[in-house]
Design a protein around this motif. Sequence first.
Motif, short mmCIF file in Angstrom:
data_model
loop_
_atom_site.label_atom_id
_atom_site.label_comp_id
_atom_site.label_asym_id
_atom_site.label_seq_id
_atom_site.Cartn_x
_atom_site.Cartn_y
_atom_site.Cartn_z
N VAL A 126 -5.01 -7.32 0.42
CA VAL A 126 -4.89 -6.95 -0.99
C VAL A 126 -4.04 -7.96 -1.75
O VAL A 126 -4.38 -8.38 -2.86
CB VAL A 126 -4.30 -5.53 -1.13
N CYS A 128 0.84 -1.19 0.00
CA CYS A 128 0.00 0.00 0.00
C CYS A 128 0.88 1.24 0.00
O CYS A 128 1.79 1.37 0.82
CB CYS A 128 -0.91 0.01 1.23
N SER A 187 -2.59 -4.67 3.66
CA SER A 187 -1.67 -5.08 2.59
C SER A 187 -1.77 -6.57 2.33
O SER A 187 -1.77 -7.02 1.18
CB SER A 187 -0.23 -4.70 2.96
N CYS A 236 -3.38 -0.23 -4.10
CA CYS A 236 -3.65 -0.03 -2.66
C CYS A 236 -3.04 1.29 -2.20
O CYS A 236 -1.87 1.56 -2.44
CB CYS A 236 -3.08 -1.19 -1.86
N LEU A 262 -8.06 0.45 -3.71
CA LEU A 262 -8.44 0.30 -2.31
C LEU A 262 -7.76 1.42 -1.53
O LEU A 262 -6.54 1.59 -1.61
CB LEU A 262 -8.01 -1.05 -1.75
#
Length: 327
Positions: free
Chosen positions: A75, A33, A72, A88, A53
């Motif tokens: 995802v 992310c 994380s 992300c 996201l």
Amino acid sequence: MKITCIAFLIILLLFIPTLITGNSDSNKKLHLCQKVEATAATKPSANNDAHVLLAHIQHSDSNADKQLATVSTAVSHAIQMSGQSIECRYRLLSAGEADPLAPQLTAQLPVAYLLLLGQTDWQPLLFAETELTGDKLLARLTEQPAVVQDLDDGNFEGLTQAATGSTTGHWLVAFLDPKDAQLSSKTRILTGLAQSLRPLHVSAARVLLTEASHATAARFGIAKPNSLLLFRSGAFYKLPHQLHSWRLVLAFARHGYSDAKKFPVPAAPTPFDHAVDAVVAFLLSFNGVGVSPVYIAICAGLFVLMACIIAVCLCAGKGLSKVTKTD
């Protein structure tokens, strides 16, 4: 002794790459992310070929790193299982800082939003749990987005069938002020609740408190906006929570209602009821403009008399029809 030392060195040499790889994988998950600023947080992906996201995490929370690692990992799992691209992002919010997507959710951090490829509206990922898992994220990527229905006097009973056994499923209905500055945020929260409650066959709807929904609000005793009602199997429950406490709303809709007071759903107003209301409103409009109360009472009495005559005629017609069929 020498043989033992050599064997130990060989094992150590074999194990070191594993440690390095493991740490590398962990770091990749942790940094999957990307941190973004407020101005870039809500913009779609630059290449516009991936889902997005966005996670909002409170900066002062001691579990911020753990929450980021959880997002994380979720995802990463969703990407591996679906083969789809997911971008992300995350923002660290200070205590009391307003959430740019839904200020009503400020006190509910951490929270995540999902922007599906090809769409323009961010959908909050609302769960009773505080952690987001890869399976839940994967389910959201494959589900059709939930829709919040707009209800009023004209379609409330037809869509919800609240008084006739709720054959269209259960309903979570929010009564909102159309002039509320936070209306869009509250609707976004309601959409997220609809998505989370879909597996339980609970639909979400809103009733804007206007003249077009006056009869519906009166029917359920709604005196102020931001009221929430849950309709289940011919009964309804009054939620002691508001939309910004969405985790409590989720818990109530899932199982908390069983401990709450149940109210029978009042019968839907008939055309005759609407006619009576219209006449009463018409007569009351003369009050205070010089019209005698006696005149108003006489008009009201004539109306009731006419209604009784019509009712008697209808009943007599039905009875005559039965006699004719018997003969």
